[in-house]
Design a protein around this motif. Structure first.
Motif, PDB file in Angstrom:
ATOM      1  N   GLN A 102       0.856  -1.188   0.000  1.00  0.00           N
ATOM      2  CA  GLN A 102       0.000   0.000   0.000  1.00  0.00           C
ATOM      3  C   GLN A 102       0.893   1.239   0.000  1.00  0.00           C
ATOM      4  O   GLN A 102       1.901   1.279   0.713  1.00  0.00           O
ATOM      5  CB  GLN A 102      -0.891   0.038   1.252  1.00  0.00           C
ATOM      6  CG  GLN A 102      -1.887  -1.097   1.341  1.00  0.00           C
ATOM      7  CD  GLN A 102      -3.024  -0.920   0.362  1.00  0.00           C
ATOM      8  OE1 GLN A 102      -3.594   0.153   0.223  1.00  0.00           O
ATOM      9  NE2 GLN A 102      -3.365  -1.993  -0.338  1.00  0.00           N
ATOM     10  N   VAL A 103       0.534   2.230  -0.791  1.00  0.00           N
ATOM     11  CA  VAL A 103       1.255   3.501  -0.838  1.00  0.00           C
ATOM     12  C   VAL A 103       0.369   4.560  -0.192  1.00  0.00           C
ATOM     13  O   VAL A 103      -0.720   4.848  -0.688  1.00  0.00           O
ATOM     14  CB  VAL A 103       1.583   3.907  -2.289  1.00  0.00           C
ATOM     15  CG1 VAL A 103       2.120   5.326  -2.353  1.00  0.00           C
ATOM     16  CG2 VAL A 103       2.559   2.924  -2.914  1.00  0.00           C
ATOM     17  N   PRO A 104       0.831   5.150   0.927  1.00  0.00           N
ATOM     18  CA  PRO A 104       0.054   6.237   1.538  1.00  0.00           C
ATOM     19  C   PRO A 104       0.232   7.529   0.736  1.00  0.00           C
ATOM     20  O   PRO A 104       1.340   7.884   0.342  1.00  0.00           O
ATOM     21  CB  PRO A 104       0.660   6.388   2.937  1.00  0.00           C
ATOM     22  CG  PRO A 104       1.723   5.365   3.069  1.00  0.00           C
ATOM     23  CD  PRO A 104       1.978   4.762   1.735  1.00  0.00           C
ATOM     24  N   LEU A 105      -0.876   8.203   0.499  1.00  0.00           N
ATOM     25  CA  LEU A 105      -0.875   9.501  -0.176  1.00  0.00           C
ATOM     26  C   LEU A 105      -1.630  10.488   0.713  1.00  0.00           C
ATOM     27  O   LEU A 105      -2.661  10.130   1.288  1.00  0.00           O
ATOM     28  CB  LEU A 105      -1.586   9.419  -1.534  1.00  0.00           C
ATOM     29  CG  LEU A 105      -1.038   8.429  -2.552  1.00  0.00           C
ATOM     30  CD1 LEU A 105      -2.003   8.283  -3.721  1.00  0.00           C
ATOM     31  CD2 LEU A 105       0.336   8.865  -3.034  1.00  0.00           C
ATOM     32  N   ALA A 106      -1.130  11.702   0.815  1.00  0.00           N
ATOM     33  CA  ALA A 106      -1.808  12.751   1.583  1.00  0.00           C
ATOM     34  C   ALA A 106      -2.056  13.932   0.651  1.00  0.00           C
ATOM     35  O   ALA A 106      -1.108  14.581   0.194  1.00  0.00           O
ATOM     36  CB  ALA A 106      -0.957  13.173   2.773  1.00  0.00           C
ATOM     37  N   PHE A 107      -3.323  14.179   0.349  1.00  0.00           N
ATOM     38  CA  PHE A 107      -3.708  15.277  -0.538  1.00  0.00           C
ATOM     39  C   PHE A 107      -4.081  16.494   0.301  1.00  0.00           C
ATOM     40  O   PHE A 107      -4.868  16.377   1.237  1.00  0.00           O
ATOM     41  CB  PHE A 107      -4.912  14.883  -1.396  1.00  0.00           C
ATOM     42  CG  PHE A 107      -4.612  13.824  -2.410  1.00  0.00           C
ATOM     43  CD1 PHE A 107      -4.184  14.164  -3.684  1.00  0.00           C
ATOM     44  CD2 PHE A 107      -4.761  12.486  -2.093  1.00  0.00           C
ATOM     45  CE1 PHE A 107      -3.899  13.185  -4.614  1.00  0.00           C
ATOM     46  CE2 PHE A 107      -4.485  11.496  -3.025  1.00  0.00           C
ATOM     47  CZ  PHE A 107      -4.051  11.852  -4.291  1.00  0.00           C
ATOM     48  N   THR A 108      -3.526  17.641  -0.033  1.00  0.00           N
ATOM     49  CA  THR A 108      -3.948  18.892   0.587  1.00  0.00           C
ATOM     50  C   THR A 108      -5.018  19.487  -0.321  1.00  0.00           C
ATOM     51  O   THR A 108      -4.776  19.715  -1.508  1.00  0.00           O
ATOM     52  CB  THR A 108      -2.777  19.881   0.741  1.00  0.00           C
ATOM     53  OG1 THR A 108      -1.767  19.255   1.537  1.00  0.00           O
ATOM     54  CG2 THR A 108      -3.234  21.172   1.410  1.00  0.00           C
ATOM     55  N   VAL A 109      -6.200  19.691   0.261  1.00  0.00           N
ATOM     56  CA  VAL A 109      -7.351  20.185  -0.487  1.00  0.00           C
ATOM     57  C   VAL A 109      -7.739  21.557   0.045  1.00  0.00           C
ATOM     58  O   VAL A 109      -7.807  21.755   1.265  1.00  0.00           O
ATOM     59  CB  VAL A 109      -8.545  19.204  -0.352  1.00  0.00           C
ATOM     60  CG1 VAL A 109      -9.771  19.741  -1.077  1.00  0.00           C
ATOM     61  CG2 VAL A 109      -8.171  17.822  -0.872  1.00  0.00           C
ATOM     62  N   ARG A 110      -7.973  22.490  -0.857  1.00  0.00           N
ATOM     63  CA  ARG A 110      -8.437  23.824  -0.466  1.00  0.00           C
ATOM     64  C   ARG A 110      -9.860  23.999  -0.983  1.00  0.00           C
ATOM     65  O   ARG A 110     -10.120  23.822  -2.169  1.00  0.00           O
ATOM     66  CB  ARG A 110      -7.519  24.896  -1.036  1.00  0.00           C
ATOM     67  CG  ARG A 110      -7.872  26.293  -0.522  1.00  0.00           C
ATOM     68  CD  ARG A 110      -6.814  27.335  -0.814  1.00  0.00           C
ATOM     69  NE  ARG A 110      -5.562  26.962  -0.179  1.00  0.00           N
ATOM     70  CZ  ARG A 110      -4.380  26.998  -0.791  1.00  0.00           C
ATOM     71  NH1 ARG A 110      -4.274  27.378  -2.043  1.00  0.00           N
ATOM     72  NH2 ARG A 110      -3.285  26.661  -0.158  1.00  0.00           N
ATOM     73  N   ASP A 111     -10.783  24.336  -0.073  1.00  0.00           N
ATOM     74  CA  ASP A 111     -12.180  24.503  -0.489  1.00  0.00           C
ATOM     75  C   ASP A 111     -12.403  25.897  -1.071  1.00  0.00           C
ATOM     76  O   ASP A 111     -11.488  26.732  -1.111  1.00  0.00           O
ATOM     77  CB  ASP A 111     -13.151  24.174   0.646  1.00  0.00           C
ATOM     78  CG  ASP A 111     -13.135  25.161   1.803  1.00  0.00           C
ATOM     79  OD1 ASP A 111     -12.609  26.291   1.649  1.00  0.00           O
ATOM     80  OD2 ASP A 111     -13.658  24.811   2.876  1.00  0.00           O
ATOM     81  N   SER A 112     -13.632  26.160  -1.511  1.00  0.00           N
ATOM     82  CA  SER A 112     -13.940  27.426  -2.186  1.00  0.00           C
ATOM     83  C   SER A 112     -13.840  28.624  -1.257  1.00  0.00           C
ATOM     84  O   SER A 112     -13.788  29.763  -1.713  1.00  0.00           O
ATOM     85  CB  SER A 112     -15.340  27.356  -2.809  1.00  0.00           C
ATOM     86  OG  SER A 112     -16.312  27.130  -1.794  1.00  0.00           O
TER      87      SER A 112
END
Length: 147
Positions: free
Chosen positions: A119-129
């Motif tokens: 398994q490859v861990p990924l961390a996405f940084t998301v910016r909302d509107s």
């Protein structure tokens, strides 16, 4: 009667505060990454992201790579080229597929080979509107190298 008006005003204020505090909820589906051979320094990960509100992926990170970026692929003069995108738009309610030949996560300067079944861990940084950031943690299954 005045207490009824006060109750309604307080309820309205509470609902307004709740609405302001709500963040885009982003979900991930079908996350996978390509296995590598010894010495290979890069791989890619793919998945589908869906947001409840307009949002953007503004960064990605993974402990398996010194660098991780969202890239896009495009044909130019008959040759496939890739380049980093500053942000990946996530329109409200519309699945955004990161797939081979399109948008994808590039994992560069791998710290070790990626083996099928891991398994490859990924961390996405998301910016909302509204400009608020959150992190989406995803586990991508490593698939075997295609024959």
């Amino acid at each position: 009667m005045p207490s009824r008006r006060i109750e309604r005003a307080l309820l309205g204020a509470a609902l307004a505060i709740f609405a302001l505090a709500a963040r885009a909820e982003v979900t991930a589906a079908d996350a996978w990454a390509r296995a590598t051979v010894p010495g290979q320094q890069a791989s890619a990960a793919y998945l589908t992201l869906t947001s409840t509100d307009d949002a953007k992926v503004v960064a990605v990170a993974s402990p398996v790579a010194k660098k991780a970026q969202v890239h896009t692929s495009m044909m130019m003069s008959g040759v496939m080229h890739m380049h980093e995108v500053e942000a990946l738009d996530l329109p409200a309610g519309k699945p955004v597929e990161l797939k081979p030949g399109g948008h994808h996560v590039m994992l560069m300067e791998l710290v070790k080979p990626l083996k099928a079944g891991e398994q490859v861990p990924l961390a996405f940084t998301v910016r909302d509107s509204k400009g608020r950031s959150s992190t989406l943690a995803v586990q991508a299954a490593v698939r075997p190298i295609a024959p």
